[in-house]
Design a protein around this motif. Structure first.
Motif, PDB file in Angstrom:
ATOM      1  N   ALA A 254      67.022  34.731  41.814  1.00 23.06           N
ATOM      2  CA  ALA A 254      66.469  34.316  40.528  1.00 23.06           C
ATOM      3  C   ALA A 254      65.551  35.366  39.915  1.00 23.06           C
ATOM      4  O   ALA A 254      65.339  35.369  38.698  1.00 23.06           O
ATOM      5  N   SER A 255      64.998  36.260  40.737  1.00 21.12           N
ATOM      6  CA  SER A 255      64.017  37.222  40.231  1.00 21.12           C
ATOM      7  C   SER A 255      64.577  38.620  40.060  1.00 21.12           C
ATOM      8  O   SER A 255      63.810  39.572  39.906  1.00 21.12           O
ATOM      9  N   THR A 256      65.894  38.752  40.084  1.00 17.49           N
ATOM     10  CA  THR A 256      66.471  40.086  39.942  1.00 17.49           C
ATOM     11  C   THR A 256      66.438  40.595  38.505  1.00 17.49           C
ATOM     12  O   THR A 256      66.631  41.798  38.282  1.00 17.49           O
ATOM     13  N   ALA A 257      66.205  39.710  37.530  1.00 13.52           N
ATOM     14  CA  ALA A 257      66.288  40.122  36.124  1.00 13.52           C
ATOM     15  C   ALA A 257      65.332  41.264  35.811  1.00 13.52           C
ATOM     16  O   ALA A 257      65.728  42.270  35.205  1.00 13.52           O
ATOM     17  N   VAL A 258      64.070  41.127  36.235  1.00 11.16           N
ATOM     18  CA  VAL A 258      63.080  42.159  35.928  1.00 11.16           C
ATOM     19  C   VAL A 258      63.426  43.460  36.628  1.00 11.16           C
ATOM     20  O   VAL A 258      63.450  44.534  36.016  1.00 11.16           O
ATOM     21  N   VAL A 259      63.715  43.377  37.930  1.00 14.36           N
ATOM     22  CA  VAL A 259      63.963  44.589  38.715  1.00 14.36           C
ATOM     23  C   VAL A 259      65.235  45.292  38.257  1.00 14.36           C
ATOM     24  O   VAL A 259      65.267  46.523  38.098  1.00 14.36           O
ATOM     25  N   GLU A 260      66.299  44.538  38.024  1.00 14.77           N
ATOM     26  CA  GLU A 260      67.551  45.157  37.598  1.00 14.77           C
ATOM     27  C   GLU A 260      67.405  45.803  36.221  1.00 14.77           C
ATOM     28  O   GLU A 260      67.987  46.865  35.963  1.00 14.77           O
ATOM     29  N   THR A 261      66.636  45.168  35.357  1.00 13.59           N
ATOM     30  CA  THR A 261      66.432  45.752  34.029  1.00 13.59           C
ATOM     31  C   THR A 261      65.619  47.034  34.114  1.00 13.59           C
ATOM     32  O   THR A 261      65.923  48.028  33.439  1.00 13.59           O
ATOM     33  N   GLY A 269      71.044  39.948  37.085  1.00  9.46           N
ATOM     34  CA  GLY A 269      69.728  39.944  36.452  1.00  9.46           C
ATOM     35  C   GLY A 269      69.731  40.678  35.131  1.00  9.46           C
ATOM     36  O   GLY A 269      69.186  40.202  34.128  1.00  9.46           O
ATOM     37  N   GLU A 270      70.348  41.849  35.102  1.00 10.00           N
ATOM     38  CA  GLU A 270      70.454  42.593  33.851  1.00 10.00           C
ATOM     39  C   GLU A 270      71.310  41.824  32.843  1.00 10.00           C
ATOM     40  O   GLU A 270      71.019  41.807  31.643  1.00 10.00           O
ATOM     41  N   LEU A 271      72.361  41.179  33.337  1.00 12.19           N
ATOM     42  CA  LEU A 271      73.200  40.355  32.468  1.00 12.19           C
ATOM     43  C   LEU A 271      72.390  39.223  31.851  1.00 12.19           C
ATOM     44  O   LEU A 271      72.522  38.927  30.653  1.00 12.19           O
ATOM     45  N   LEU A 272      71.542  38.581  32.651  1.00 11.55           N
ATOM     46  CA  LEU A 272      70.711  37.486  32.147  1.00 11.55           C
ATOM     47  C   LEU A 272      69.766  37.980  31.055  1.00 11.55           C
ATOM     48  O   LEU A 272      69.646  37.361  29.993  1.00 11.55           O
ATOM     49  N   ALA A 273      69.095  39.109  31.313  1.00 13.21           N
ATOM     50  CA  ALA A 273      68.153  39.640  30.326  1.00 13.21           C
ATOM     51  C   ALA A 273      68.872  39.994  29.021  1.00 13.21           C
ATOM     52  O   ALA A 273      68.387  39.671  27.921  1.00 13.21           O
TER      53      ALA A 273
END
Length: 315
Positions: A254-261, A269-273
């Motif tokens: 669930a917390s990969t969005a920040v790190v992947e971005t 995560g990048e896809l979500l952002a």
């Protein structure tokens, strides 16, 4: 026993239902929709209304929720409002990269979490001043935002030492395993705060177990501490550790969005952002529900393990 198993199954179903309502409600509160994002503010009101009707955004919220939830139950997450591709195909393209990152981060998290939890638990058992110091340090570590960890790690390992690449762009083949060095920085940025958070949750269980009579008796008999840990302490920590690890594993996804971005890593995560920015609601909802299913599924397995170990101890 049967009643317990029924409750064990119905609870995650109820949780997922509530999560689905929360996810849908959160996307409804976004300040604009896909029609406005696609038009870029250049379309007239009539053109936006026509596009909204074409995308099905003009239907009542309850009707769109029922359609979306029914599709999920059939295994259909709908179509992207931006690319019009099936959401399941988009997730399938990004999922392997996130699983590779999550697996690497989890491999780093587990030993670090157990070491920090043992440190916090033994400190709390022995000395209150040491417990306060170690507990404060671990809690502070858990409270640091991931973006700070990512920035510090990038400056240290990519900027100063130049051991690792500053960005984690996937190779042309699309598999991160073809260039495993790109996984190190984002995995560390995920693992350190996750391990500290898990240690905060598990440290109290370690301290309580160390105070049990059979543990103190084993120490008084002069049993070596490593043997005490393996034989008398760890078996009682299986169930709580499984629950903590389930939470941590789901939290990593669930917390990969920040790190992947930050690192430019092309996973979920990048896809979500990106999908939040374009108001691609079906993609946002699907990624959020996938993270929720991961957490709830892990907790279900942890509860089943706790039931089995509890039955074994009762016998």
């Amino acid at each position: 026993m049967l009643r317990h198993m029924v409750r064990l199954v119905l609870r995650p179903v109820a949780v997922l239902f509530l999560v689905s309502v929360a996810v849908f409600g959160a996307t409804e509160l976004l300040p604009s929709d896909a029609a406005q994002a696609r038009s870029g503010g250049r379309a007239s009101a009539a053109q936006e209304a026509a596009l909204r009707a074409e995308l099905g955004l003009d239907r009542p919220a309850w009707e769109r929720y029922a359609s979306w939830a029914g599709g999920l139950l059939r295994g259909d997450a709908g179509r992207s409002l931006v690319t019009e591709r099936p959401v399941s195909d988009i997730l399938a393209e990004r999922l392997p990269a996130t699983l590779a990152l999550g697996g690497c981060a989890l491999a780093m998290t587990v030993p670090l979490l157990l070491a920090l939890a043992w440190l916090a638990g033994t400190a709390a058992h022995r000395d209150s001043r040491t417990a306060a110091l170690s507990g404060g340090l671990i809690t502070g570590l858990a409270a640091v935002p991931q973006v700070v960890f990512a920035a510090v790690l990038a400056v240290l390992f990519a900027g100063l030492l130049r051991w690792l690449p500053p960005v984690s762009l996937l190779p042309a083949a699309g598999s991160p395993l073809a260039a495993p060095e790109i996984l190190v920085l984002p995995a560390l940025a995920l693992a350190v705060p996750a391990a500290a958070y898990g240690a905060v949750l598990l440290g109290g269980g370690v301290a309580d177990t160390l105070r049990r009579p059979h543990v103190t008796a084993a120490v008084a008999r002069g049993v070596p501490r490593p043997r005490v840990a393996v034989r008398h302490v760890l078996p009682h920590l299986v169930a709580p550790a499984a629950r903590v690890l389930a939470l941590v594993a789901g939290g990593l996804l669930a917390s990969t969005a920040v790190v992947e971005t930050i690192f430019g890593y092309g996973g979920l995560g990048e896809l979500l952002a990106g999908s939040i920015g374009t108001r691609d609601v079906p993609v946002v909802q699907a990624v959020a529900m996938l993270a929720a299913v991961t957490v709830v599924g892990g907790l279900l397995l942890a509860d089943a393990l706790a039931a089995v170990t509890g039955a074994g101890e009762a016998r």
